[in-house]
Design a protein around this motif. Structure first.
Motif, PDB file in Angstrom:
ATOM      1  N   LYS A  46       0.838  -1.206   0.000  1.00  0.00           N
ATOM      2  CA  LYS A  46       0.000   0.000   0.000  1.00  0.00           C
ATOM      3  C   LYS A  46       0.875   1.260   0.000  1.00  0.00           C
ATOM      4  O   LYS A  46       0.568   2.225  -0.687  1.00  0.00           O
ATOM      5  N   SER A  49       2.249   1.734  -3.473  1.00  0.00           N
ATOM      6  CA  SER A  49       1.200   2.287  -4.349  1.00  0.00           C
ATOM      7  C   SER A  49       1.007   3.764  -4.074  1.00  0.00           C
ATOM      8  O   SER A  49       0.859   4.575  -4.998  1.00  0.00           O
ATOM      9  N   ILE A  79      -6.326   4.976  -0.308  1.00  0.00           N
ATOM     10  CA  ILE A  79      -5.233   4.159   0.244  1.00  0.00           C
ATOM     11  C   ILE A  79      -4.851   4.662   1.630  1.00  0.00           C
ATOM     12  O   ILE A  79      -4.618   3.865   2.546  1.00  0.00           O
ATOM     13  N   GLU A  82      -7.359   3.364   4.029  1.00  0.00           N
ATOM     14  CA  GLU A  82      -7.130   1.942   4.298  1.00  0.00           C
ATOM     15  C   GLU A  82      -5.967   1.749   5.268  1.00  0.00           C
ATOM     16  O   GLU A  82      -6.045   0.943   6.196  1.00  0.00           O
TER      17      GLU A  82
END
Length: 145
Positions: A46, A49, A79, A82
């Motif tokens: 993550k 990304s 993201i 998250e």
């Protein structure tokens, strides 16, 4: 007479304080939390990304590509959300806050004590935050007018 310290002596003492801080429960917890994040593949993916999207966002912003920038910013926010919802990340962020609070406490304590020492050494008033030299200057200043 009060001992005068050199910058080198103060820097040496600051290294000692830094060593003490680096060996507190707060910093130990931070190091463990950071290690857990680095070992967690899902978090690493993550973050990778996120970094890629952030680079894209900078490029889109540079070239004034508003629609593309808005899409990428939406993905970045998703993201980040998250990541923030992951307990391991929350623990890491909390440990960062704890370490920063400790550093701020040490910094403020030093600043406040330096101020109080200056006030006391000039026979000032600690409660009013005034040095003795200010009181003397006000006396001299009024007779010069």
């Amino acid at each position: 007479m009060t001992k005068l310290y050199t910058k080198d002596e103060i820097i040496a003492k600051s290294h000692e304080i830094a060593h003490m801080i680096a060996n507190t429960e707060e910093v130990e917890f931070f190091k463990r939390a950071e290690a857990q994040i680095n070992e967690n593949q899902k978090v690493r993916e993550k973050i990778a990304s996120l970094k890629s999207l952030q680079k894209q966002a900078v490029n889109f912003q540079h070239y004034s590509k508003e629609r593309a920038l808005n899409l990428v910013e939406g993905k970045i926010e998703a993201i980040e959300k998250e990541l923030d919802e992951m307990p391991i990340v929350e623990e890491f962020k909390n440990s960062q806050v704890d370490v920063n609070d400790l550093l701020q406490l040490v910094s403020n304590t030093i600043a406040n004590n330096v101020t109080n020492e200056v006030i006391r050494s000039t026979d000032g008033d600690v409660l009013r935050g005034e040095t003795g030299s200010r009181v003397k200057n006000e006396t001299y200043g009024s007779s010069c007018s």
